[in-house]
Design a protein around this motif. Sequence first.
Motif, PDB file in Angstrom:
ATOM      1  N   VAL A   1       0.835  -1.199   0.000  1.00  0.00           N
ATOM      2  CA  VAL A   1       0.000   0.000   0.000  1.00  0.00           C
ATOM      3  C   VAL A   1       0.872   1.252   0.000  1.00  0.00           C
ATOM      4  CG1 VAL A   1      -1.704   1.342   1.286  1.00  0.00           C
ATOM      5  CG2 VAL A   1      -1.946  -1.141   1.140  1.00  0.00           C
TER       6      VAL A   1
ATOM      7  N   LYS B   1       0.119   1.888  -3.782  1.00  0.00           N
ATOM      8  CA  LYS B   1      -1.265   2.379  -3.832  1.00  0.00           C
ATOM      9  C   LYS B   1      -1.358   3.839  -3.406  1.00  0.00           C
ATOM     10  CE  LYS B   1      -1.909  -2.128  -4.236  1.00  0.00           C
ATOM     11  NZ  LYS B   1      -0.810  -3.109  -4.301  1.00  0.00           N
TER      12      LYS B   1
ATOM     13  N   PHE C   1      -5.924  -1.019  -2.639  1.00  0.00           N
ATOM     14  CA  PHE C   1      -5.604  -0.564  -1.279  1.00  0.00           C
ATOM     15  C   PHE C   1      -6.476  -1.327  -0.281  1.00  0.00           C
ATOM     16  CE2 PHE C   1      -4.420   3.684   0.957  1.00  0.00           C
ATOM     17  CZ  PHE C   1      -4.607   3.171   2.226  1.00  0.00           C
TER      18      PHE C   1
ATOM     19  N   ASN D   1      -5.575  -5.071  -0.075  1.00  0.00           N
ATOM     20  CA  ASN D   1      -4.372  -5.302   0.728  1.00  0.00           C
ATOM     21  C   ASN D   1      -4.672  -5.212   2.219  1.00  0.00           C
ATOM     22  OD1 ASN D   1      -2.059  -3.581  -1.532  1.00  0.00           O
ATOM     23  ND2 ASN D   1      -2.669  -5.717  -1.488  1.00  0.00           N
TER      24      ASN D   1
END
Length: 377
Positions: free
Chosen positions: A271, A275, A291, A294
């Motif tokens: 992330v 992300k 995101f 995850n």
Amino acid sequence: MRTVRFSAVAAVTAAALTAVTACTAKSDAEDGTAIQVTAADSTCETSTTTVPAGHVTLKIENKGSKATEVEIVFPDDRIVAEKENIGPGTKYRLTAEVKAGEYEIACRPGMKGHGVRQKLTVTGGTTVKRDPKLDKAVADYRAYVQEQADETLPRVETFAKAIKDGDLEAAKKAYAISRLGWERTEPVAESFGDIDPKVDVRADGLEPGQKWTGWHRLEKALWADKKIGAEEKTLADRLVTDLKDWQKRVGTAEITPTSMANGAKELLDEVATGKVTGEEDRYAHTDLVDFKGNVEGAQKAYELLKPVAAKNDPALAQELDRQFAALDKLLDTYRSDKTSYDFVSYDKVGKDDRKELSDAVNALAEPLSKLAAAVVK
């Protein structure tokens, strides 16, 4: 998404990858045998070549000028444990549960290529005795990973069908949701070494001579090029084939309580490095779906390990509960309702809001990095 690795035959020459090892050393760590790993731009020094089976701790220091990745791997490149994005001058402790056998410790300067490697022999017949609750956590997580792979295939087939039908809008609609199961369990998928480069590599992660395939190649065609040609239709079929391979192999993955804990931390690192920055889905801007996937995967691993972690380190469990709740609440502000994955396009998320998301990820990542140690106390 991780950068790719090639086999040893494609590695750089041994002369360029000199390294130093020392004799066998006993642990000075409470949580098992400690190996000092000193990574640099062209070397990977380890303090021992032999340890007993059980909990092994790598005490890593990056003395190079590039971010590096350190892994314990089988000779066939399957990953037992890893830590990516270890910045210059940074130290990190990685705890893993390792069975008897032959392994390698790999340092990958720049997080590309085969890397600099040292042999590691793990002796003894068995690993440490586990709390039965941890055996249950591993079994339940294995079932979860398989479930995610099984649910991914029909979603990817829907995505591929839209591409093969030449339906640009339907393909765009199916793209993000087709990735969700993969994003939830990415560390397990990455543990095989060869699947992730086929399905989830970005253009800037390609090795010289590597053909670009997978989700992000198709993402570029749909959003940037705005066209579906014969090549894209072929690549859609290949994506389905590669993910069927993942679906079949995922049940054979090496999963331990420490790999679950380390994997949860790796998902938060995904992330932070892909992300939050908007690099992952740079054409579709569906980064918030990845995101969320995850975070959900990290939270699942934590929840399964929590009965033991909370017993061994109550304060850590309380902090993780608090930080997961805070991040979930923040993410909810970017979607229409809590049951959908209809998130705001990430190009509409401003600099200050991205900073807020980054701070929330970092606030969770710090205590999450301590989960593996709490599990093996």
